[in-house]
Each structure stands twice: as C-alpha cells, then as structure tokens.
Write an enzyme that holds these catalytic residues in place. Structure first.
Site, PDB file in Angstrom:
ATOM      1  CB  THR A 258      -0.960   0.011   1.203  1.00 32.15           C
ATOM      2  OG1 THR A 258      -0.187   0.069   2.414  1.00 32.15           O
ATOM      3  CG2 THR A 258      -1.832  -1.214   1.223  1.00 32.15           C
ATOM      4  CB  SER A 288       0.828   7.265  -3.562  1.00 32.16           C
ATOM      5  OG  SER A 288       0.554   8.106  -4.673  1.00 32.16           O
ATOM      6  CB  CYS A 289      -3.771   8.276  -1.310  1.00 31.37           C
ATOM      7  SG  CYS A 289      -2.612   9.525  -0.662  1.00 31.37           S
ATOM      8  N   GLY A 348       5.585  11.685  -5.098  1.00 31.82           N
ATOM      9  CA  GLY A 348       6.050  10.784  -6.145  1.00 31.82           C
ATOM     10  C   GLY A 348       4.953  10.427  -7.127  1.00 31.82           C
ATOM     11  NE  ARG A 370       1.976  15.096   2.914  1.00 28.19           N
ATOM     12  CZ  ARG A 370       2.522  14.060   3.552  1.00 28.19           C
ATOM     13  NH1 ARG A 370       2.506  14.022   4.877  1.00 28.19           N
ATOM     14  NH2 ARG A 370       3.084  13.084   2.884  1.00 28.19           N
ATOM     15  CG  ASN A 453      -5.608  11.642   2.494  1.00 21.72           C
ATOM     16  OD1 ASN A 453      -6.324  12.649   2.505  1.00 21.72           O
ATOM     17  ND2 ASN A 453      -4.973  11.223   3.581  1.00 21.72           N
TER      18      ASN A 453
END
Length: 481
Positions: A258, A288-289, A348, A370, A453
């Site tokens: 994951t 990734s999410c 990424g 973030r 997410n």
C-alpha cells in the site's frame, strides 16, 4: 392538507419502501453473492436513511433525484432471477430502462440486462480467499473494516490474521479499540470482542488472529491454518521486490503493497491498469493515494482530448510521518508542526503515472503541500490538451464518465456549490471531480479533484486484492443504452 403535511407523508412512504428493500438486498448478498449498487454506491448493510440519501445524491450526477419508487421494481425483479455472483446497479437499470423504447416490462428488461449473471452464464461462487494484514496503522485498520464489511456472503475475502510488533500490556485490547473507534471515520459498524488468551479479535463473527513478529521471516502462516493467502503490507518498510519477497512465507501466495513500489514492482491503479496484472505475479503495489486520485481522470481526459503535458499540485492532509509539534525529522520541513503549518513537501505521484499509464506520452510534473486537516486532500490537475474545447463539454464529459464509464467506481462527480473537504470523508471513489471549480480555456483544462486519501485509497486497495484473488465480480448492466 398543507405542503408540509404532503412532504412528510411522501417521506414516510419512501421510508417504508426503503425499509422493505433492506431484507431483499441482504438476502441477495448473503445467499447469491450479489452486491446491489446505486450509481456505483453499495446499498448492502445500509440504513433506511442511507438508502434514501444515496437515491437523493443521484441528482448531482444524473441531474435529478432518483426515487425508491423507481428502483424498487428492479430490485423485486432481481429476486425472481437465478442470479450468480455479481454487482448490479439499480441506478443504471433505471436509467437504461427509461432510455429503452421497446415497451418491455421492468421484469423483462431486468432479465435481459443482467442475463450475463443468470442461468448457464452465471459465475459459480468461489471459495473464500485468506487475507493477512502486515501492519495495523491508518490504512491497515480501514482495509480491515472493508474486508470485514465485505465478508457477509462468506465467499469473498476473509481476513484471517494481522501481523504487528509486540506493544506491551493489553496490546491486543488497544489495537481492537483503535479498530472499534476512529476520530475521523467514526464507529465500526458491528461488534468487536477480544480473546486475549488466544490472541484473537472477533469482528462481526470474523476471528482474526493477531500474530506478533518483528520480521516477516519469523512467521509460518500455515501454523495458523492460513493457506494461499494474499498479504497486504501497509507498513511501507519494504518497497522493492527483494524486500517484499520476504513476505512469501509458507501460507502466503501474493503480496500487495500500500505504497508506491520501486524498481520492477508493478504500480496498479484499479480501473486503469489492473487488467495488466500477470496471473503468476506475486508482488505488486497499489501506488499512492494521490496516484490513484489523478490517474483515472488523467486517463479519461487523455482518451477524449489528448494530453500534451500536465502538472499536479496536491494539497494534502497531514499524516502520521509528520510531527505534532516542532521536533527532529529526517526531512527538514516535515519536522515542523503539522497541525499548525502548511508544509511544502514532495510527491512521487507524478513520476508514478508512467508506471500506471505507460502509453501516456505527456510529461507530468508534481508537487505537494501538507495542510492542517487530518483527512481528505485535493489534487489540482493542470493540463494542456491536444485540442481546444469548452468548459461545458469537459463538464458533461466527466459527469458521464462518473456515471456510465468503466471508471465510474474510481471517478465521482459533485455539483455541490458549497462543497468542502470534510464532505468527502468516507468517499469510496479514488477522486471526486468538483464541477464548480472546473476551469477550461481553449486547450487548457484545470481539474480540482477531491479524494479521501485514507478511505478512498483503502477501497482501491481492496479492489485490487479482489481482482487478483478472483472474487471481483462483473457489474450489470455493463453499458448504458
């Protein structure tokens, strides 16, 4: 009778119909492995109010509210058919029936629309497939909730064990408590008990063994009766083939990561490239999410308009790898307080696009900020298209993609003018197109894509696991008329 009285009477009537739908939906799921959907949203184990709200939400996609009085006849027709394992969308049945001009009855149309799941055409119910979770953090617990939720028929994925490092006194009690209550996603739907003597958590009747180990090489899963299992590594500690191969112990057949995979580990975004997984592939990644959020709409836009280049700016909720207060961190900016700051960081996701969409020729760049919210992020996808178009055309195209295309489980669509991030907590889609924020001028299009997410990504992970395990069943009707 006043307008208020009339509205209340209508509500009570719809409540009565929704209440009568629940046992029909439950019986189809338990006895025939049929999941009843409404515009890609499962109605299994939903309350009366949830069923009514899901019908009402259809107005944001189809332009008008869908009533239970319209969908109930299709559900009743399904109960008379010899159905095999499948997913059946009542919203699509109602929409395609309305567009059909042959004069068929609801029963006749329904039988024809789901013919691939009946009689000699139906898929036989498969044996359940064992699943092991390696790690039990944010994603691990949400994946556990989803696996337990989907275990109703007993013929799908079966969560058998969780592997964690020992945490001291009452470790299993504390882990069960984190599964039971979540500050963002709310209470677990069901019952959870703990047997400390046997190191077992029992959730909705599912006995889940808690195995303590500091290293994958220390576990023989066959000792716990686990066979041919899919192991989901949600620690992110190992991300290349060599490291993830440590999980291929007795009892484990495949490993799903994951986090973005490195090297030759395939990065899979369900709905886009899951059909490229080789049957003998034992190690794969769910990326990734953010990759899951941007790749489906990016594919949709490239399919229709062509994409020459693009940039994604992700405004992402803070995560556990950041500090609550300023403290040492191997990454300079992430060491600053997450709840108090916007923090520029890297993503990424842009580079991972190439693995999921190898045919895409466009160069995609990306960056991330973030922000002080605990869940739900937004990706701003700025694209240069191969041809000019209009905002109205892109708007209608993406709405139709969310409703009728093979990407309808990945891409959602909202026209709510007052939508904010918390509205999308619990969304099961990989991303949600915000129609009001969409900008198009000539060959430039800017898409604003909300995504949970945590939970939305976990749903994508489970879809990949269902696919590789052979318990991902076809959806009917397959296309709009």
């Amino acid at each position: 009778m006043t307008v208020n009285d009339d509205s209340f009477t209508n509500w009570m009537h719809r409540e009565e119909i929704a209440e009568s739908m629940i046992p029909l939906i439950g019986k189809l799921h338990r006895e025939r492995d049929v999941t009843v959907l409404l515009h890609s949203r499962s109605l299994v184990n939903k309350s009366v109010v949830s069923i009514l709200k899901t019908h009402r939400f259809a107005r944001q996609i189809a332009g008008e509210e869908l009533s239970v009085t319209e969908t109930m006849p299709f559900l009743q027709a399904l109960t008379t058919l010899d159905l095999g394992p499948s997913q059946i969308d009542l919203g699509m049945l109602a929409a395609t029936y309305q567009a059909d001009d042959r004069g068929l009855s609801v029963a006749e149309f329904t039988a024809e629309a789901v013919a691939g799941a009946t009689g000699a055409n139906k898929i036989e119910r498969r044996e359940s497939r064992d699943v092991v979770l390696y790690g039990f953090g944010r994603i691990g617990r949400l994946v556990a909730r989803l696996l337990i939720e989907k275990a109703g028929s007993g013929n799908g994925l079966r969560l058998r064990a969780i592997v964690v490092r020992g945490g001291g006194d009452q470790d299993i009690v504390k882990r069960a408590s984190l599964l039971r209550r979540d500050s963002i996603h709310g209470q677990f739907h069901g019952t959870i008990t703990v047997d400390e003597d046997s190191s077992t958590i029992v959730a909705n009747g599912n006995a889940i063994k808690v195995i303590y180990a500091d290293d994958p090489s220390h576990v023989d899963y066959t000792e716990y009766g686990i066979r041919d299992a899919i192991l989901i590594d949600n620690t992110g500690k190992w991300r290349d083939r060599e490291g993830l191969s440590k999980h291929l112990r007795p009892g484990i057949d495949k490993v799903v990561l994951t986090a973005p995979g490195k090297g030759d580990v395939p990065n899979i975004v369900h709905g886009v490239n899951h059909d490229t997984i080789k049957p003998d592939e034992q190690i794969l990644s769910c990326a990734s999410c953010t990759t899951n959020a941007i790749v489906p709409p990016l594919k949709a836009m490239d399919d229709e308009y062509g994409v020459l280049r693009g940039h994604v700016e992700t405004v992402h909720s803070f995560t556990n790898d950041q500090n609550l207060l300023d403290n040492y961190h191997k990454s300079e900016r992430r060491g600053r307080s997450a709840p108090l700051n916007m923090v520029i960081t890297e993503t990424g996701a842009a580079s991972a696009v190439a693995k999921a969409l190898p045919d895409l020729q466009a160069k995609i760049t990306g960056s991330s900020i973030r922000v002080p919210v605990p869940d739900v992020s937004i990706a701003i996808l700025n694209l240069q298209l191969a041809r000019e178009t209009t905002r109205e055309d892109v708007h209608d195209y993406l709405r139709n993609v969310s409703l009728t295309s093979p990407l309808k489980r990945q891409i959602d669509f909202t026209t709510a003018p007052d939508a904010v991030s918390s509205d999308f907590i619990g969304s099961r889609h990989a991303s949600i197109v915000d129609a009001g924020a969409l900008k198009v001028e000539g060959d430039n299009a800017i898409l604003y894509l909300w995504y949970d997410n945590e939970f939305g990504y976990s749903c994508q992970v489970v879809r990949v696991v269902q696919h590789v395990s052979g318990v991902e069943y076809p959806t009917y009707p397959s296309t709009a008329v």
